[in-house]
Scaffold this motif. Structure first.
Motif, PDB file in Angstrom:
ATOM      1  N   CYS A  50      22.482 -23.171  27.870  1.00 27.21           N
ATOM      2  CA  CYS A  50      22.332 -23.401  26.434  1.00 27.21           C
ATOM      3  C   CYS A  50      22.751 -22.122  25.717  1.00 27.21           C
ATOM      4  O   CYS A  50      22.028 -21.125  25.763  1.00 27.21           O
ATOM      5  CB  CYS A  50      20.896 -23.772  26.097  1.00 27.21           C
ATOM      6  SG  CYS A  50      20.563 -23.939  24.326  1.00 27.21           S
ATOM      7  N   ALA A  51      23.916 -22.161  25.110  1.00 26.63           N
ATOM      8  CA  ALA A  51      24.404 -21.002  24.380  1.00 26.63           C
ATOM      9  C   ALA A  51      23.769 -20.968  22.996  1.00 26.63           C
ATOM     10  O   ALA A  51      23.759 -21.968  22.282  1.00 26.63           O
ATOM     11  CB  ALA A  51      25.925 -21.076  24.256  1.00 26.63           C
ATOM     12  N   VAL A  52      23.247 -19.817  22.630  1.00 25.75           N
ATOM     13  CA  VAL A  52      22.507 -19.651  21.380  1.00 25.75           C
ATOM     14  C   VAL A  52      23.293 -18.761  20.432  1.00 25.75           C
ATOM     15  O   VAL A  52      23.797 -17.710  20.833  1.00 25.75           O
ATOM     16  CB  VAL A  52      21.130 -19.022  21.651  1.00 25.75           C
ATOM     17  CG1 VAL A  52      20.329 -18.909  20.356  1.00 25.75           C
ATOM     18  CG2 VAL A  52      20.362 -19.836  22.689  1.00 25.75           C
ATOM     19  N   SER A  53      23.390 -19.171  19.195  1.00 27.65           N
ATOM     20  CA  SER A  53      24.023 -18.327  18.189  1.00 27.65           C
ATOM     21  C   SER A  53      23.221 -18.394  16.893  1.00 27.65           C
ATOM     22  O   SER A  53      22.508 -19.362  16.644  1.00 27.65           O
ATOM     23  CB  SER A  53      25.467 -18.761  17.942  1.00 27.65           C
ATOM     24  OG  SER A  53      25.509 -20.089  17.460  1.00 27.65           O
ATOM     25  N   GLY A  54      23.356 -17.345  16.088  1.00 30.38           N
ATOM     26  CA  GLY A  54      22.677 -17.305  14.797  1.00 30.38           C
ATOM     27  C   GLY A  54      21.181 -17.106  14.881  1.00 30.38           C
ATOM     28  O   GLY A  54      20.470 -17.306  13.896  1.00 30.38           O
ATOM     29  N   PHE A  55      20.671 -16.699  16.029  1.00 30.40           N
ATOM     30  CA  PHE A  55      19.228 -16.589  16.254  1.00 30.40           C
ATOM     31  C   PHE A  55      18.789 -15.154  16.020  1.00 30.40           C
ATOM     32  O   PHE A  55      19.265 -14.244  16.673  1.00 30.40           O
ATOM     33  CB  PHE A  55      18.914 -17.015  17.690  1.00 30.40           C
ATOM     34  CG  PHE A  55      17.478 -17.368  17.911  1.00 30.40           C
ATOM     35  CD1 PHE A  55      16.609 -16.470  18.499  1.00 30.40           C
ATOM     36  CD2 PHE A  55      17.001 -18.608  17.543  1.00 30.40           C
ATOM     37  CE1 PHE A  55      15.290 -16.809  18.720  1.00 30.40           C
ATOM     38  CE2 PHE A  55      15.679 -18.959  17.754  1.00 30.40           C
ATOM     39  CZ  PHE A  55      14.817 -18.053  18.350  1.00 30.40           C
ATOM     40  N   THR A  56      17.836 -14.963  15.079  1.00 27.42           N
ATOM     41  CA  THR A  56      17.437 -13.606  14.730  1.00 27.42           C
ATOM     42  C   THR A  56      15.937 -13.360  14.880  1.00 27.42           C
ATOM     43  O   THR A  56      15.435 -12.315  14.487  1.00 27.42           O
ATOM     44  CB  THR A  56      17.845 -13.299  13.280  1.00 27.42           C
ATOM     45  OG1 THR A  56      17.206 -14.225  12.404  1.00 27.42           O
ATOM     46  CG2 THR A  56      19.355 -13.384  13.110  1.00 27.42           C
ATOM     47  N   TYR A  57      15.217 -14.318  15.466  1.00 27.81           N
ATOM     48  CA  TYR A  57      13.775 -14.168  15.582  1.00 27.81           C
ATOM     49  C   TYR A  57      13.417 -13.210  16.715  1.00 27.81           C
ATOM     50  O   TYR A  57      13.967 -13.281  17.798  1.00 27.81           O
ATOM     51  CB  TYR A  57      13.125 -15.518  15.835  1.00 27.81           C
ATOM     52  CG  TYR A  57      13.370 -16.509  14.728  1.00 27.81           C
ATOM     53  CD1 TYR A  57      14.374 -17.463  14.836  1.00 27.81           C
ATOM     54  CD2 TYR A  57      12.618 -16.490  13.563  1.00 27.81           C
ATOM     55  CE1 TYR A  57      14.613 -18.365  13.825  1.00 27.81           C
ATOM     56  CE2 TYR A  57      12.857 -17.385  12.541  1.00 27.81           C
ATOM     57  CZ  TYR A  57      13.857 -18.316  12.673  1.00 27.81           C
ATOM     58  OH  TYR A  57      14.100 -19.204  11.671  1.00 27.81           O
ATOM     59  N   ALA A  58      12.463 -12.321  16.457  1.00 24.88           N
ATOM     60  CA  ALA A  58      12.036 -11.365  17.479  1.00 24.88           C
ATOM     61  C   ALA A  58      11.084 -12.011  18.478  1.00 24.88           C
ATOM     62  O   ALA A  58      11.056 -11.644  19.649  1.00 24.88           O
ATOM     63  CB  ALA A  58      11.378 -10.154  16.827  1.00 24.88           C
TER      64      ALA A  58
END
Length: 124
Positions: A22-30
């Motif tokens: 599962c490629a993830v993009s745009g994710f900025t949550y710590a």
């Protein structure tokens, strides 16, 4: 915006293996939970495995001992290694992300981002 894109599904015989990505993009949550769900034809979507931002892992009983969830923070990508596959594992598999929880929830309501799914078919 967050995007999740699954790949790696396919058709295998019982006892075989598949590795889902599962490629993830745009994710900025710590802090977060990421999970794999599956939905068989005519059934509700169910949680398979989850991993949080600290690396803590949880599995559904059906996955314990056969499936392994992992993540590569550098890429970033979520994985599900599935071994000893059974015909009853046949389903559409989805990755999902949502707020952190301990352990990561197995409820679909806890996740607000979803991929489009990848089909896994296991023949006997």
């Amino acid at each position: 915006q967050v995007q999740l894109v699954e790949s790696g599904g396919g058709s295998v015989q019982a006892g075989g293996s598949l590795r889902l990505s599962c490629a993830v993009s745009g994710f900025t949550y710590a802090t977060y939970c990421m999970a794999w769900f599956r939905q068989a034809l005519g059934k509700e979507r169910e949680g398979v495995a989850g991993i949080d931002s600290d690396g803590s892992i949880s599995y559904a009983d059906s996955a314990k001992g056969r499936f392994t969830i992992s993540k590569d923070n550098a890429k970033p990508t979520l994985f599900l290694q599935m071994n000893s596959l059974k015909p009853e594992d046949t389903a559409m598999f989805y990755c999902a992300s949502g707020p952190w929880g301990s352990p990561c929830s197995t409820s679909t309501r806890a996740y607000n981002y979803w991929g489009q799914g990848t089909q896994v078919t296991v023949s006997s």
